[in-house]
Write a protein that holds these residues in place. Structure first.
Motif, mmCIF file in Angstrom:
data_model
loop_
_atom_site.group_PDB
_atom_site.id
_atom_site.type_symbol
_atom_site.label_atom_id
_atom_site.label_comp_id
_atom_site.label_asym_id
_atom_site.label_seq_id
_atom_site.Cartn_x
_atom_site.Cartn_y
_atom_site.Cartn_z
ATOM 1 N N GLN A 9 0.821 -1.203 0.000
ATOM 2 C CA GLN A 9 0.000 0.000 0.000
ATOM 3 C C GLN A 9 0.851 1.247 0.000
ATOM 4 O O GLN A 9 0.346 2.353 -0.089
ATOM 5 C CB GLN A 9 -0.910 0.019 1.231
ATOM 6 C CG GLN A 9 -2.024 -1.017 1.153
ATOM 7 C CD GLN A 9 -2.844 -1.030 2.420
ATOM 8 O OE1 GLN A 9 -2.599 -0.260 3.332
ATOM 9 N NE2 GLN A 9 -3.801 -1.921 2.491
ATOM 10 N N GLY A 10 2.161 1.104 0.095
ATOM 11 C CA GLY A 10 3.032 2.248 -0.087
ATOM 12 C C GLY A 10 3.473 2.936 1.183
ATOM 13 O O GLY A 10 4.059 4.003 1.147
ATOM 14 N N LEU A 199 -3.215 6.176 1.032
ATOM 15 C CA LEU A 199 -2.552 4.898 0.785
ATOM 16 C C LEU A 199 -3.381 3.691 1.191
ATOM 17 O O LEU A 199 -2.947 2.565 0.982
ATOM 18 C CB LEU A 199 -1.195 4.871 1.514
ATOM 19 C CG LEU A 199 -0.148 5.829 0.943
ATOM 20 C CD1 LEU A 199 1.079 5.865 1.827
ATOM 21 C CD2 LEU A 199 0.225 5.443 -0.474
ATOM 22 N N ASP A 200 -4.543 3.903 1.772
ATOM 23 C CA ASP A 200 -5.403 2.775 2.119
ATOM 24 C C ASP A 200 -6.018 2.191 0.857
ATOM 25 O O ASP A 200 -5.934 2.775 -0.229
ATOM 26 C CB ASP A 200 -6.496 3.221 3.088
ATOM 27 C CG ASP A 200 -5.931 3.597 4.451
ATOM 28 O OD1 ASP A 200 -5.136 2.814 4.989
ATOM 29 O OD2 ASP A 200 -6.288 4.677 4.957
ATOM 30 N N GLU A 201 -6.655 1.054 1.010
ATOM 31 C CA GLU A 201 -7.350 0.448 -0.119
ATOM 32 C C GLU A 201 -8.445 1.388 -0.617
ATOM 33 O O GLU A 201 -9.034 2.147 0.162
ATOM 34 C CB GLU A 201 -7.960 -0.893 0.292
ATOM 35 C CG GLU A 201 -6.941 -1.953 0.650
ATOM 36 C CD GLU A 201 -6.159 -2.436 -0.563
ATOM 37 O OE1 GLU A 201 -6.607 -2.161 -1.699
ATOM 38 O OE2 GLU A 201 -5.116 -3.074 -0.386
ATOM 39 N N ALA A 202 -8.719 1.321 -1.926
ATOM 40 C CA ALA A 202 -9.721 2.212 -2.519
ATOM 41 C C ALA A 202 -11.069 2.074 -1.827
ATOM 42 O O ALA A 202 -11.780 3.072 -1.624
ATOM 43 C CB ALA A 202 -9.849 1.927 -4.021
ATOM 44 N N GLU A 203 -11.440 0.842 -1.444
ATOM 45 C CA GLU A 203 -12.738 0.633 -0.802
ATOM 46 C C GLU A 203 -12.813 1.362 0.537
ATOM 47 O O GLU A 203 -13.847 1.925 0.890
ATOM 48 C CB GLU A 203 -12.990 -0.867 -0.589
ATOM 49 C CG GLU A 203 -13.161 -1.666 -1.870
ATOM 50 C CD GLU A 203 -11.822 -2.017 -2.523
ATOM 51 O OE1 GLU A 203 -10.766 -1.691 -1.920
ATOM 52 O OE2 GLU A 203 -11.836 -2.588 -3.617
ATOM 53 N N PHE A 266 -0.665 0.709 -8.626
ATOM 54 C CA PHE A 266 -1.411 1.375 -9.692
ATOM 55 C C PHE A 266 -2.848 0.864 -9.799
ATOM 56 O O PHE A 266 -3.737 1.621 -10.186
ATOM 57 C CB PHE A 266 -0.674 1.221 -11.022
ATOM 58 C CG PHE A 266 0.546 2.088 -11.132
ATOM 59 C CD1 PHE A 266 0.425 3.465 -11.232
ATOM 60 C CD2 PHE A 266 1.814 1.539 -11.095
ATOM 61 C CE1 PHE A 266 1.541 4.275 -11.320
ATOM 62 C CE2 PHE A 266 2.945 2.339 -11.176
ATOM 63 C CZ PHE A 266 2.811 3.713 -11.287
ATOM 64 N N LEU A 267 -3.088 -0.390 -9.454
ATOM 65 C CA LEU A 267 -4.462 -0.873 -9.416
ATOM 66 C C LEU A 267 -5.263 -0.125 -8.355
ATOM 67 O O LEU A 267 -6.427 0.233 -8.583
ATOM 68 C CB LEU A 267 -4.491 -2.383 -9.136
ATOM 69 C CG LEU A 267 -4.134 -3.296 -10.304
ATOM 70 C CD1 LEU A 267 -4.059 -4.743 -9.844
ATOM 71 C CD2 LEU A 267 -5.162 -3.160 -11.435
ATOM 72 N N ARG A 268 -4.634 0.134 -7.199
ATOM 73 C CA ARG A 268 -5.298 0.892 -6.145
ATOM 74 C C ARG A 268 -5.600 2.311 -6.616
ATOM 75 O O ARG A 268 -6.704 2.818 -6.426
ATOM 76 C CB ARG A 268 -4.392 0.931 -4.901
ATOM 77 C CG ARG A 268 -4.910 1.813 -3.774
ATOM 78 C CD ARG A 268 -3.765 2.253 -2.868
ATOM 79 N NE ARG A 268 -2.729 2.941 -3.611
ATOM 80 C CZ ARG A 268 -2.759 4.221 -3.939
ATOM 81 N NH1 ARG A 268 -3.800 4.957 -3.614
ATOM 82 N NH2 ARG A 268 -1.780 4.778 -4.620
ATOM 83 N N ASP A 270 -5.903 3.443 -9.748
ATOM 84 C CA ASP A 270 -6.907 3.437 -10.807
ATOM 85 C C ASP A 270 -8.309 3.216 -10.238
ATOM 86 O O ASP A 270 -9.282 3.839 -10.687
ATOM 87 C CB ASP A 270 -6.583 2.363 -11.851
ATOM 88 C CG ASP A 270 -5.347 2.704 -12.667
ATOM 89 O OD1 ASP A 270 -4.934 3.884 -12.653
ATOM 90 O OD2 ASP A 270 -4.778 1.789 -13.299
ATOM 91 N N ALA A 271 -8.402 2.305 -9.264
ATOM 92 C CA ALA A 271 -9.709 2.029 -8.662
ATOM 93 C C ALA A 271 -10.233 3.268 -7.935
ATOM 94 O O ALA A 271 -11.413 3.616 -8.034
ATOM 95 C CB ALA A 271 -9.604 0.850 -7.697
ATOM 96 N N LEU A 272 -9.348 3.959 -7.226
ATOM 97 C CA LEU A 272 -9.745 5.170 -6.517
ATOM 98 C C LEU A 272 -10.187 6.250 -7.497
ATOM 99 O O LEU A 272 -11.221 6.900 -7.312
ATOM 100 C CB LEU A 272 -8.587 5.673 -5.658
ATOM 101 C CG LEU A 272 -8.815 6.972 -4.884
ATOM 102 C CD1 LEU A 272 -10.006 6.829 -3.935
ATOM 103 C CD2 LEU A 272 -7.562 7.368 -4.112
ATOM 104 N N SER A 273 -9.420 6.424 -8.559
ATOM 105 C CA SER A 273 -9.750 7.429 -9.565
ATOM 106 C C SER A 273 -11.108 7.149 -10.206
ATOM 107 O O SER A 273 -11.940 8.050 -10.349
ATOM 108 C CB SER A 273 -8.656 7.476 -10.633
ATOM 109 O OG SER A 273 -8.998 8.366 -11.673
ATOM 110 N N ASP A 274 -11.334 5.902 -10.595
ATOM 111 C CA ASP A 274 -12.595 5.542 -11.249
ATOM 112 C C ASP A 274 -13.788 5.747 -10.312
ATOM 113 O O ASP A 274 -14.839 6.264 -10.722
ATOM 114 C CB ASP A 274 -12.550 4.091 -11.721
ATOM 115 C CG ASP A 274 -11.574 3.888 -12.874
ATOM 116 O OD1 ASP A 274 -11.193 4.893 -13.508
ATOM 117 O OD2 ASP A 274 -11.179 2.736 -13.120
ATOM 118 N N ASN A 275 -13.643 5.332 -9.053
ATOM 119 C CA ASN A 275 -14.745 5.471 -8.099
ATOM 120 C C ASN A 275 -15.067 6.935 -7.827
ATOM 121 O O ASN A 275 -16.235 7.322 -7.705
ATOM 122 C CB ASN A 275 -14.389 4.767 -6.786
ATOM 123 C CG ASN A 275 -14.452 3.255 -6.895
ATOM 124 O OD1 ASN A 275 -15.244 2.720 -7.667
ATOM 125 N ND2 ASN A 275 -13.620 2.569 -6.134
#
Length: 315
Positions: A9-10, A199-203, A266-268, A270-275
């Motif tokens: 998570q960075g 830096l947390d998960e997108a959810e 980057f998956l995290r 992208d998911a944050l950006s899309d949501n």
């Protein structure tokens, strides 16, 4: 496995003591004056005067000419423009009204990180962006507030007053364990700008943002990242420490997890950006080795309702 996930998570910091809350408050107080000077310099490079709302109404700035409609006041006719042909034209002005914009920057321990690849710490960049944006908005007559730190004010020196309020603010002004500011004081539909490393998960992040969107807040998220957090330039035996939980991960060959780390990172993002975009919120990634003015310009355009900018990897 838990430690590895936190590293993915960075949450990467140099092995150093962060000190107690009082030490961090003193460090922040010493940092803010320099950030204010830098913020003013950056604000001067960005077009000021973003005040109009791109709609007809009360204001001083010209917006458009349009044909006169029967029943409208003759006082609105622009006779000079109408004299050019056989039609009457109304001179519309752009609607200008003070709008409330809430600014918040994450000042948690993870924001103290600075690698040799970054120009400044994430905390320093977040403070500069927040104060520079406050300076630009204050020049435009907007009302500026900071949740838990400063009530909204419309004043030319709003950025300086925000800086002073931050110096005297308590160490914790957000919701416990949520990573977000308290927003119970925000009663009307407003804009809110959230600046942090997220830096947390997108959810997890969306669980904190979704209630704000449901309340009618128009939001803008700025993700501040150190280049090392994105590129993972580590090799050999490396120890990673979570600055907030204290948990550690020791990797004998850090380069062996680089690809998995970057893929998850980057998956995290992208998911944050899309949501966020599905909620109608803007998302701006920004690296600390880039110019702060780049992120400020993007924020300025999002707030002014300009067409969406092309996606960028932190530029």
């Amino acid at each position: 496995m838990v430690a590895f996930q936190q590293a993915v998570q960075g949450r990467i910091v140099d092995k150093t003591e962060t000190g107690d809350a009082l030490a961090r408050a003193r460090q922040r107080a010493a940092l803010i004056p320099d950030c204010m000077v830098e913020a003013k310099r950056i604000a001067n490079t960005v077009i000021a005067g973003w005040h109009g709302r791109r709609k007809r109404g009360m204001g001083e700035n010209f917006w458009q000419f349009r044909p006169y409609a029967e029943g409208e006041s003759l006082a609105g006719i622009d006779w000079r423009r109408s004299a050019r042909d056989d039609h009457l034209y109304i001179r519309d002005r752009e609607w200008e009204a003070a709008h409330t914009i809430w600014l918040w920057a994450d000042l948690s321990p993870s924001m103290l990180y600075k690698s040799r690849f970054g120009s400044v710490s994430k905390e320093s960049r977040a403070l500069v962006l927040m104060l520079a944006l406050a300076e630009v908005l204050a020049r435009s007559g907007e009302r500026i507030g900071c949740p838990g730190v400063m009530e909204p004010i419309a004043a030319r020196n709003a950025a300086e007053r925000l800086a002073t309020a931050l110096i005297h603010a308590p160490e914790t002004t957000g919701l416990p364990d949520a990573g977000f500011p308290r927003t119970d004081m925000i009663r009307n539909a407003s804009d809110i700008v959230l600046i942090g490393d997220f830096l947390d998960e997108a959810e997890t992040i969306m669980a904190g943002i979704a209630p704000l969107a449901r309340r009618g807040l128009r939001g803008h998220v700025v993700e501040i990242a150190d280049p090392a957090e994105q590129d993972f330039p580590y090799a050999g035996r490396t120890e990673f420490i979570d600055p907030e939980s204290g948990e550690k991960l020791v990797s004998g060959r850090a380069e062996s997890i680089r690809d998995d780390y970057r893929r998850a990172y980057f998956l995290r993002r992208d998911a944050l950006s899309d949501n966020l975009r599905r909620l109608g919120w803007s998302f701006t990634p920004h690296l600390t080795d880039r110019l702060a003015s780049e992120a400020l310009v993007k924020l300025h355009m999002h707030l002014s309702g300009a067409p969406q900018l092309g996606k960028g990897g932190g530029a």
